[in-house]
Design a protein around this motif. Sequence first.
Motif, PDB file in Angstrom:
ATOM      1  N   ARG A  15     -20.530 -45.658  -9.340  1.00 50.65           N
ATOM      2  CA  ARG A  15     -19.895 -46.982  -9.311  1.00 50.65           C
ATOM      3  C   ARG A  15     -19.300 -47.338 -10.667  1.00 50.65           C
ATOM      4  N   LYS A  17     -18.304 -45.247 -13.023  1.00 53.64           N
ATOM      5  CA  LYS A  17     -17.133 -44.396 -13.268  1.00 53.64           C
ATOM      6  C   LYS A  17     -15.930 -44.887 -12.472  1.00 53.64           C
ATOM      7  N   GLN A  18     -16.160 -45.344 -11.249  1.00 55.47           N
ATOM      8  CA  GLN A  18     -15.060 -45.866 -10.433  1.00 55.47           C
ATOM      9  C   GLN A  18     -14.476 -47.125 -11.062  1.00 55.47           C
ATOM     10  N   GLU A  19     -15.330 -48.008 -11.537  1.00 58.44           N
ATOM     11  CA  GLU A  19     -14.841 -49.226 -12.191  1.00 58.44           C
ATOM     12  C   GLU A  19     -14.059 -48.867 -13.453  1.00 58.44           C
ATOM     13  N   HIS A  20     -14.521 -47.863 -14.189  1.00 62.72           N
ATOM     14  CA  HIS A  20     -13.834 -47.400 -15.398  1.00 62.72           C
ATOM     15  C   HIS A  20     -12.429 -46.895 -15.040  1.00 62.72           C
ATOM     16  N   ARG A  21     -12.335 -46.109 -13.966  1.00 62.35           N
ATOM     17  CA  ARG A  21     -11.030 -45.605 -13.520  1.00 62.35           C
ATOM     18  C   ARG A  21     -10.132 -46.758 -13.062  1.00 62.35           C
ATOM     19  N   ASP A  22     -10.712 -47.717 -12.366  1.00 64.23           N
ATOM     20  CA  ASP A  22      -9.939 -48.874 -11.906  1.00 64.23           C
ATOM     21  C   ASP A  22      -9.375 -49.665 -13.083  1.00 64.23           C
ATOM     22  N   LEU A  23     -10.175 -49.791 -14.135  1.00 61.87           N
ATOM     23  CA  LEU A  23      -9.696 -50.494 -15.323  1.00 61.87           C
ATOM     24  C   LEU A  23      -8.569 -49.724 -15.996  1.00 61.87           C
ATOM     25  N   ASP A  24      -8.617 -48.395 -15.976  1.00 54.00           N
ATOM     26  CA  ASP A  24      -7.510 -47.594 -16.505  1.00 54.00           C
ATOM     27  C   ASP A  24      -6.208 -47.965 -15.805  1.00 54.00           C
ATOM     28  N   VAL A  25      -6.269 -48.043 -14.490  1.00 54.28           N
ATOM     29  CA  VAL A  25      -5.080 -48.371 -13.696  1.00 54.28           C
ATOM     30  C   VAL A  25      -4.619 -49.794 -14.007  1.00 54.28           C
ATOM     31  N   ALA A  26      -5.549 -50.723 -14.078  1.00 56.67           N
ATOM     32  CA  ALA A  26      -5.200 -52.119 -14.341  1.00 56.67           C
ATOM     33  C   ALA A  26      -4.591 -52.283 -15.736  1.00 56.67           C
ATOM     34  N   LYS A  48     -13.907 -51.960 -20.494  1.00 54.35           N
ATOM     35  CA  LYS A  48     -13.848 -50.503 -20.346  1.00 54.35           C
ATOM     36  C   LYS A  48     -14.758 -49.823 -21.373  1.00 54.35           C
TER      37      LYS A  48
END
Length: 68
Positions: A15, A17-26, A48
Amino acid sequence: MMADEEQELRALLERLKQEHRDLDVAIAALQGMPGNDQLQLARFKKRKLLLKDRIGYVEDQICPDIIA
């Protein structure tokens, strides 16, 4: 460590790591916008970094570095 504890930690790790990736996109999307919100961008980057630290901590809980 019990198997169910490790399973919970691995689920938490995924979870995070997924939030970290989502923040990259944002962050990338926000930087690409003209007149982007610098305060929001700073908040995303700070979150992040906090996630990165938390990910490292959870990974150490799952597989600690043991110096023999």
